[in-house]
Design an enzyme around this catalytic site. Sequence first.
Site, PDB file in Angstrom:
ATOM      1  N   PRO A   1       2.898   4.580  -0.482  1.00 59.41           N
ATOM      2  CA  PRO A   1       3.010   5.713   0.409  1.00 59.41           C
ATOM      3  C   PRO A   1       1.424   5.762   0.459  1.00 59.41           C
ATOM      4  O   PRO A   1       1.131   6.290   0.965  1.00 59.41           O
ATOM      5  CB  PRO A   1       3.629   6.890   0.393  1.00 59.41           C
ATOM      6  N   GLY A   2       0.916   4.853  -0.216  1.00 58.43           N
ATOM      7  CA  GLY A   2      -1.055   5.470  -0.055  1.00 58.43           C
ATOM      8  C   GLY A   2      -1.595   6.053  -1.367  1.00 58.43           C
ATOM      9  O   GLY A   2      -2.893   5.731  -0.377  1.00 58.43           O
ATOM     10  N   GLY A   3      -1.277   6.480  -2.067  1.00 53.48           N
ATOM     11  CA  GLY A   3      -2.213   6.783  -3.343  1.00 53.48           C
ATOM     12  C   GLY A   3      -2.947   6.143  -3.586  1.00 53.48           C
ATOM     13  O   GLY A   3      -4.530   6.690  -3.486  1.00 53.48           O
ATOM     14  N   LYS A   4      -2.798   5.059  -3.737  1.00 52.72           N
ATOM     15  CA  LYS A   4      -4.233   3.664  -4.476  1.00 52.72           C
ATOM     16  C   LYS A   4      -5.144   3.161  -3.336  1.00 52.72           C
ATOM     17  O   LYS A   4      -6.510   3.450  -3.303  1.00 52.72           O
ATOM     18  CB  LYS A   4      -3.528   2.685  -5.161  1.00 52.72           C
TER      19      LYS A   4
ATOM     20  N   ASP B   1       4.848  -7.223   6.140  1.00 55.02           N
ATOM     21  CA  ASP B   1       5.592  -8.545   4.997  1.00 55.02           C
ATOM     22  C   ASP B   1       4.779  -8.898   4.296  1.00 55.02           C
ATOM     23  O   ASP B   1       3.672  -9.683   5.080  1.00 55.02           O
ATOM     24  CB  ASP B   1       6.899  -9.188   5.700  1.00 55.02           C
TER      25      ASP B   1
ATOM     26  N   ASP C   1       0.206  -3.960  -6.085  1.00 53.84           N
ATOM     27  CA  ASP C   1       0.616  -3.307  -6.809  1.00 53.84           C
ATOM     28  C   ASP C   1       2.285  -3.126  -5.826  1.00 53.84           C
ATOM     29  O   ASP C   1       3.039  -2.962  -5.506  1.00 53.84           O
ATOM     30  CB  ASP C   1       1.008  -1.999  -6.018  1.00 53.84           C
TER      31      ASP C   1
ATOM     32  N   CYS D   1       4.467  -0.668 -12.570  1.00 57.47           N
ATOM     33  CA  CYS D   1       4.428   0.811 -12.911  1.00 57.47           C
ATOM     34  C   CYS D   1       5.958   0.683 -14.011  1.00 57.47           C
ATOM     35  O   CYS D   1       6.573   1.556 -13.743  1.00 57.47           O
ATOM     36  CB  CYS D   1       4.486   1.856 -12.506  1.00 57.47           C
TER      37      CYS D   1
ATOM     38  N   ALA E   1       0.289  -1.290  -0.123  1.00 58.45           N
ATOM     39  CA  ALA E   1       0.053  -0.012  -0.789  1.00 58.45           C
ATOM     40  C   ALA E   1       1.385   1.218  -0.322  1.00 58.45           C
ATOM     41  O   ALA E   1       0.472   2.179  -0.517  1.00 58.45           O
ATOM     42  CB  ALA E   1      -1.257   0.088   1.402  1.00 58.45           C
TER      43      ALA E   1
END
Length: 529
Positions: A341-344, A390, A408, A461, A339
Amino acid sequence: MSESGGNAGGTGGSGSGAPGGGRGNSGRGKGGPRDSSQRNAQGRERNRPSQRSFTENAPAQRTRRADPARLVAFEVLRAVAAEDAYANLVLPSRIRHHGLDKRDAGFATELSYGALRGQGTYDAILARCVDRPLDQLDPAILDALRIGTHQLLAMRVPAHAALDQTVGLARAVIGAGPSALINAVLRKVTAHTLEEWLEILVAGESDETTIASLRYAHPEWIVRAMRQSLVAHGRSAAEINDLLEADNAAPVVNLVALPGLGSLDEALEGGATPGELVEGSALSSGGDLGRLASVREGSTRVQDVGSQLVARAMAAVDLDPTGSPGAERPHETWLDLCAGPGGKAALLGALANAQGATLLANEPAPHRAKLVSQALSAVPRDVWRVRTGDGRDVGTEQPESFDRVLVDVPCSGLGALRRRPESRWRRTPKDLADLGPLQRALLKSALDAVRPGGVVAYVTCSPHPAETTAVVSDALRKRDDLELLDAGAVLDSVSLTGNLGAGHDSTAQLWPHIHSTDAMFLALIRKKA
């Protein structure tokens, strides 16, 4: 993918003695007081005959002036080179530190990112103008030369201004001696336009990869990797130059209003334009987005449209209803396995809230887990929780517990080179090999954690087949309880156009030169009920 910042406070040599930069005693002799006619208006002694005119500034001011915008760019390049920092994390803090206004901040941004993007080509040009190998130059001098070269060849800065200001910057932060070298080298750079320099560099070259590398400022291995990636995802290798050129275009800031929680009204009133690919998105005209109340509150966020699309696809894909009868599971449980740094995670949290679901966001690094919590702060607290651990252990500790899983994975970031311009010079082919086992282990954990009938969205990405289709194919080959869904069709269903054309062999790949997004890859894998 993982990010790390760096302390950009140092400028690498700015604290040096700077020989020749101070006010020496030249002109002072032994004996009585000098004639007052030999002093200027500030009371300083003249070092030249009285008939010569003076500049307004004292010598120390003339030789040690650093324009704040250029100083910011220099500090960014120094932090990237010396501290392994990320430009997009360092730049905002340096802009605030030096108090740049909107115009100067824009100049510093273009100068920083442009010098980093063009580094390979600029170094090839500088190698023709310096009388020694570039690796024998002090790194701070080389960064100043790159800044000057970008101004001279790729920005609408008059040559005399680019020269004067870069030399002034060098005198201020490196020293008077190196500034003379920088002045001499940059004067050689002015002998040709960028296009003329490119023709000189590629003269006699027959290898298309080498030519593309020089013209579009990408390492040769990345040129080959991107050409291979185009073909692997069903596109023509002839698109390679368009793709490399898109990597060099300054990216537009993408905004997303968290569904049901945020609003784009303030951003649109401030000059942003509605996004054309996904609902609730906008393209910002730039400036300080922190001035927007919704951005400060976290209900409107900066996020690439490609990331928005894959998150929405994960939330929208149909599950197999036979795997979880409604009477047994009235509410869905979602997992964001990587997750930080938290954008999605923030967008998924808002979508979960709207759909009556809950979200577990997992992040192994405690400081990044804190960022995830901050990103989710605009979402009702009973919808989400953050796990610090983890991700490879989740499948074992919580088997078949989630209806939807987003994984991701950490990757090379080859799909975000336009937003992280330093990455193209930092990454190596070895990174692909090193990341492969981790990517496979995380996907396995996600597949173990999803319930029968549920869906795993595997996202990177990067378009490289070693990080995308190869990882998915390996997972499908090892198990017989999985099926690959049509990711391209699901992306179309959550887009405003309904026809992105991103699908190939049931997976989907977005492209900067086609969709004006990061090169996000998506595979949707359903566990058979």
